[in-house]
Design a protein around this motif. Structure first.
Motif, mmCIF file in Angstrom:
data_model
loop_
_atom_site.group_PDB
_atom_site.id
_atom_site.type_symbol
_atom_site.label_atom_id
_atom_site.label_comp_id
_atom_site.label_asym_id
_atom_site.label_seq_id
_atom_site.Cartn_x
_atom_site.Cartn_y
_atom_site.Cartn_z
ATOM 1 N N ASN A 32 -47.567 129.841 -33.662
ATOM 2 C CA ASN A 32 -47.445 129.957 -32.206
ATOM 3 C C ASN A 32 -46.670 128.774 -31.630
ATOM 4 O OD1 ASN A 32 -48.169 131.523 -29.867
ATOM 5 N ND2 ASN A 32 -49.596 129.871 -29.306
ATOM 6 N N VAL A 225 -54.072 129.262 -36.572
ATOM 7 C CA VAL A 225 -52.960 129.272 -35.618
ATOM 8 C C VAL A 225 -52.361 127.878 -35.517
ATOM 9 C CG1 VAL A 225 -52.258 129.803 -33.249
ATOM 10 C CG2 VAL A 225 -54.116 131.097 -34.306
ATOM 11 N N CYS A 227 -50.211 125.481 -33.239
ATOM 12 C CA CYS A 227 -49.980 125.391 -31.797
ATOM 13 C C CYS A 227 -50.739 126.462 -31.021
ATOM 14 C CB CYS A 227 -48.491 125.453 -31.452
ATOM 15 S SG CYS A 227 -47.469 124.255 -32.316
ATOM 16 N N PRO A 228 -52.087 126.487 -31.155
ATOM 17 C CA PRO A 228 -52.864 127.428 -30.347
ATOM 18 C C PRO A 228 -52.860 126.971 -28.887
ATOM 19 C CG PRO A 228 -54.338 125.898 -31.436
ATOM 20 C CD PRO A 228 -52.937 125.559 -31.914
ATOM 21 N N SER A 229 -53.315 127.849 -27.994
ATOM 22 C CA SER A 229 -53.422 127.420 -26.604
ATOM 23 C C SER A 229 -54.420 126.280 -26.543
ATOM 24 C CB SER A 229 -53.888 128.589 -25.735
ATOM 25 O OG SER A 229 -55.217 128.896 -26.051
#
Ligand SMILES: *[C@@H]1O[C@H](CO)[C@@H](O)[C@H](O)[C@H]1NC(C)=O
Ligand SMILES: *[C@@H]1O[C@H](CO)[C@@H](O)[C@H](O)[C@H]1NC(C)=O
Length: 231
Positions: A32, A225, A227-229
């Motif tokens: 991401n 993931v 770069c997750p939120s």
């Protein structure tokens, strides 16, 4: 009824083995980030993941053992899968066979351990390169939240630890008991504070008591993931 007992046990074993072997654990490894990463899994190998791409890694039925998953950055490989990465490089191979050169943020899994449970965590013991998140991805473990490490460790990395593309763990750089916790109590002081403050859910030093290792039943699928939120 006596003679039936060994037979029942036999049936039970057959069923147990069958159940173990149908628990296929699948890792969905998702990039991401706004940039390309070269995902690495040991065992498992490696793959280039452009922004938004997913690598689905089926680790097989009833697999027991330790898995490490991380992102490599700044790589270039030739057609034979040989080259080099700026962070997380594994002896120049696209298909990693050994662990990466620090710094790299790590997802660690111990699959099918005691009581057939999986254990997993995020670790900064080898430093930080890319933000990561880790969560169960099946009904078998819907009650367990994931962990993520999205603090800006690279942005606030002190010069002594900074390398192109990442931030080394102070143990890697200084090798002292204060940062490596070879013996005695381990207290997050000095450079360790950056890691424990920015990513409190990740292991930032050996025997990091502030962090819980998460558990799920064996056979659970997971999502990793890059770069997750940050929420
Ligand atoms: C693994 O499990 C799947 C079903 O979940 C089955 O189709 C497959 O044959 C199994 N493979 C082995 C090697 O047991
Ligand atoms: C991917 O990043 C965006 C923000 O850049 C965020 O909104 C989204 O939730 C992230 N996806 C995942 C799976 O974390």
């Amino acid at each position: 009824m006596g003679p039936l007992k060994p037979f029942s046990l036999f049936i039970y074993l057959i069923i147990t083995v069958f159940v173990d072997y149908t628990n296929a654990a699948i890792f969905d490894i998702i990039n991401n980030c706004s940039f390309t990463v070269w995902a690495a899994a040991v065992p498992g190998g490696g793959r280039q993941l452009d922004r938004g791409q997913t690598w689905t890694l089926d680790v097989g039925n009833g697999t027991t053992g330790v898995y490490r998953i991380w992102a490599r950055t700044g790589c270039s490989f030739d057609g034979a899968g040989r080259g080099k990465c700026q962070t997380g490089d594994c002896t120049g191979l696209l298909q990693c066979q050994g662990y990466g050169t620090p710094p790299n943020t790590l997802a660690e899994f111990s699959l099918n351990q005691f009581n057939n449970m999986d254990l997993f965590d995020l670790s900064l013991i080898d430093g930080f390169n890319v933000p990561m998140g880790l969560s169960p991805n099946s009904e078998t473990c819907s009650g367990t939240r994931g962990v993520r490490c999205t603090g800006d460790i690279n942005g606030e990395c002190p010069n002594e630890l900074r390398v192109p593309g990442g931030c080394n763990h102070p143990c890697t750089v200084f090798g002292t008991n204060q940062y490596c916790c070879y013996s005695g109590p381990c207290i997050p002081t000095g450079y360790l504070r950056l890691f424990s403050d920015k990513c409190p859910d990740a292991y930032s030093y050996p025997r990091d008591g502030g962090t819980s290792t998460l558990t799920c039943p064996g056979g659970t699928n997971y999502r990793v993931v890059f770069c997750p939120s940050s929420i």
